[in-house]
Design a protein around this motif. Structure first.
Motif, short mmCIF file in Angstrom:
data_model
loop_
_atom_site.label_atom_id
_atom_site.label_comp_id
_atom_site.label_asym_id
_atom_site.label_seq_id
_atom_site.Cartn_x
_atom_site.Cartn_y
_atom_site.Cartn_z
N HIS A 106 24.49 -78.89 71.69
CA HIS A 106 23.11 -79.14 71.25
C HIS A 106 22.52 -80.30 72.04
CE1 HIS A 106 19.75 -80.28 68.60
NE2 HIS A 106 19.71 -78.99 68.35
N LYS A 107 21.25 -80.14 72.41
CA LYS A 107 20.61 -81.12 73.30
C LYS A 107 20.60 -82.53 72.73
CE LYS A 107 15.90 -80.11 71.61
NZ LYS A 107 14.55 -79.67 72.00
N TYR A 140 24.04 -83.87 73.69
CA TYR A 140 24.54 -83.38 74.98
C TYR A 140 25.05 -84.53 75.86
CZ TYR A 140 24.57 -81.09 79.55
OH TYR A 140 24.94 -80.60 80.78
N GLN A 141 24.20 -85.50 76.15
CA GLN A 141 24.59 -86.55 77.09
C GLN A 141 25.71 -87.43 76.53
OE1 GLN A 141 23.31 -86.64 80.29
NE2 GLN A 141 25.10 -87.97 80.52
N GLU A 168 27.72 -78.95 85.15
CA GLU A 168 26.57 -78.63 84.31
C GLU A 168 25.99 -77.30 84.77
OE1 GLU A 168 24.27 -82.35 82.70
OE2 GLU A 168 24.57 -82.62 84.87
N SER A 203 23.35 -76.76 77.62
CA SER A 203 22.66 -77.33 76.47
C SER A 203 21.88 -76.22 75.76
CB SER A 203 21.70 -78.44 76.90
OG SER A 203 20.66 -77.92 77.70
#
Length: 509
Positions: free
Chosen positions: A305-306, A309-310, A385, A406
């Motif tokens: 999920h965004k 994500y990071q 990615e 994502s």
């Protein structure tokens, strides 16, 4: 390593072992050196089987089948129990041999042998539970029931990544069901297979049973083709690539034989905004790099999920930097080598193609050099990615390459997960029950295995193992998978004094 081979009565050079005799026969001119991916040292020399050797093996199996099937199932189960006990005694040696020959970590080698022990225990109990059903007949004074009988010869074709466990999943269930087995292990990992055969052969000898109950034949794809086309082999259980499985399926299907197919996997983990990342990260890392990414259940795609994500990507990169790569017999190392240089080339080509298609390399893409890596089979686990229009992510590469996506909504994540030809294993990490049930519903994962808050690897033998779509649809190991190794027979007994026809039909003479 020579001491390990001696422990299993295996000497080198070791020629064609397909006949089960002390003086092995076989006129094949195909002789190969088996080299360890750990250090490129030669383990031994194998003369591959030929057509003559194959016929000898099948003949032995056919001779043993009437003897074996006549034993009560619980007695067959006791033979499997003895095999499990022998495996317990040989666990350390066999695990080291598996690790050295295949390249997986020693801990994973121990785990593989433990799977064999576990399936022996499962099969022993199952030998007293080969149940049939009794149904009520529509006719008076009639009894209707079903029962199960052995098929005959079960052919097992296994892959290099689990050189012994997958055979045991099949063989132990086939044995307690009354079948005899012919096993073609991968020619890349024959010595682990031969060690298992030697262990079981001693059990058979101690019980005055014919060796033909368990047979092994070391050969290339030509032997596999012989097995698939052989009318004497009632069932083929094949583990390997989808390409191989399609060939086996077509050949077996032409003769209306039976098959169990365990083929490619392209497994995904969904991480939602309500996941516990402390649980998720170790599972993701092991799923992606365990066995150097050479499991059919390896995690190949991560769908995050965004909102997290990071954060998750940063945690993964940090974890990857802690991985120790090296000799798998050193228990401090996490990741061993790929099986051979061909696998390394596939690793490199896949990463190159992923980048061409727009993937962003964030970690890895390196073949390790130096004296400790002299086999040239050690690579760095890699993270890329990815995005949904990259065709490369639809293909399985047997290497530690993880694609990260994502997503915005759970429906989108499930679509990404399912939008590949394969359908073996899947996972979701979340603390939200609604998300769990959606993932497990018929609108969720389309895979044969669906996990919650655990990774895609590490199936237990109690559950049926297998997948859908191009994974083949087969099921091995636990649950009611034993039924695939038997033939069902429906029986009706008239114990009355009158003849009754079904459906109320009257036929007067």
């Amino acid at each position: 390593m020579k001491d390990l081979l001696k422990a299993f009565d295996l000497s080198t050079p070791y020629y064609n072992i397909s006949t089960g005799q002390e003086n092995w026969v076989g006129n094949s001119k195909k002789i190969i050196d088996i080299k360890s991916p750990v250090n490129n040292d030669c383990i031994g020399t194998i003369q591959l089987a030929d057509n003559h050797s194959y016929k000898v093996v099948v003949s032995k199996a056919k001779e043993a089948f009437p003897i074996w099937k006549s034993m009560p199932a619980p007695q067959r189960g006791d033979i499997v129990r003895q095999f499990g006990d022998a495996l317990r005694k040989e666990k350390e040696n066999l695990a080291k041999l598996v690790s050295y020959e295949m390249g997986k970590s020693l801990q994973e080698g121990y785990g593989e042998v433990q799977e064999m022990i576990d399936i022996c225990d499962f099969a022993v109990g199952l030998s007293r539970q080969l149940y049939g059903l009794q149904m009520h007949s529509e006719r008076p004074n009639h009894r209707m029931f079903e029962q199960w009988h052995p098929l005959g010869i079960v052919g097992i074709i296994s892959a290099f990544n689990f050189p012994v466990a997958v055979w045991a999943w099949n063989a132990t269930l086939a044995w307690i069901c009354g079948n005899v087995c012919v096993w073609k292990p991968s020619e890349k990992t024959p010595f682990s297979a031969m060690a298992c055969q030697e262990i079981f052969k001693k059990i058979l000898k101690q019980n005055a049973l014919p060796e033909g109950i368990s047979n092994i034949i070391i050969g290339d794809s030509d032997i596999g083709k012989l097995m698939a086309s052989d009318y004497d082999i009632a069932l083929i259980s094949a583990t390997g690539s989808t390409k191989m499985g399609k060939s086996v399926s077509q050949t077996v299907g032409k003769r209306l034989g039976k098959s169990i197919l365990e083929l490619g996997g392209n497994n995904a983990i969904i991480v939602t905004q309500e996941a516990d990342l402390d649980i998720a990260v170790p599972a993701i890392v092991f799923g992606a790099v365990g066995t150097a990414g050479q499991r059919c259940t390896s995690t190949r795609r991560l769908i995050v999920h965004k909102s997290c994500y990071q954060n998750l990507l940063d945690k993964l990169i940090h974890a990857y930097k802690q991985l120790r790569i090296g000799n798998p017999l050193n228990e401090k190392n996490h990741v061993g080598p790929l099986i051979d240089v061909d696998a390394v080339n596939d690793y490199l080509k896949t990463i190159e193609e992923a980048q061409k298609q727009g993937g962003n390399l964030v970690y890895g893409n390196n073949v390790l050099k130096g004296e400790a890596f002299k086999s040239n089979c050690y690579v760095m686990p890699t993270i890329i990615e990815a995005h949904s229009n990259m065709s490369i992510v639809r293909h399985e590469t047997f290497a530690p390459i993880l694609y990260v996506f994502s997503y915005d909504t759970l429906d989108e994540a499930i679509f990404i997960q399912n939008n590949v030809p394969q359908g073996l294993s899947s996972s979701i990490f979340t603390q939200n029950m609604q998300q769990v049930e959606t993932f497990l519903s018929n609108s969720g994962s389309d895979c044969g295995i669906a996990n919650v808050n655990i990774g895609t690897s590490g199936a237990e033998i109690g559950g049926a193992f297998g997948g859908e779509k191009e994974t083949g649809g087969g099921r091995e190991s636990g649950s009611d998978s034993w039924k695939a190794y038997m033939r069902r027979q429906t029986c009706t007994v008239n114990y009355g004094k009158n003849a009754h026809l079904a459906q109320g039909i009257v036929f007067n003479l």
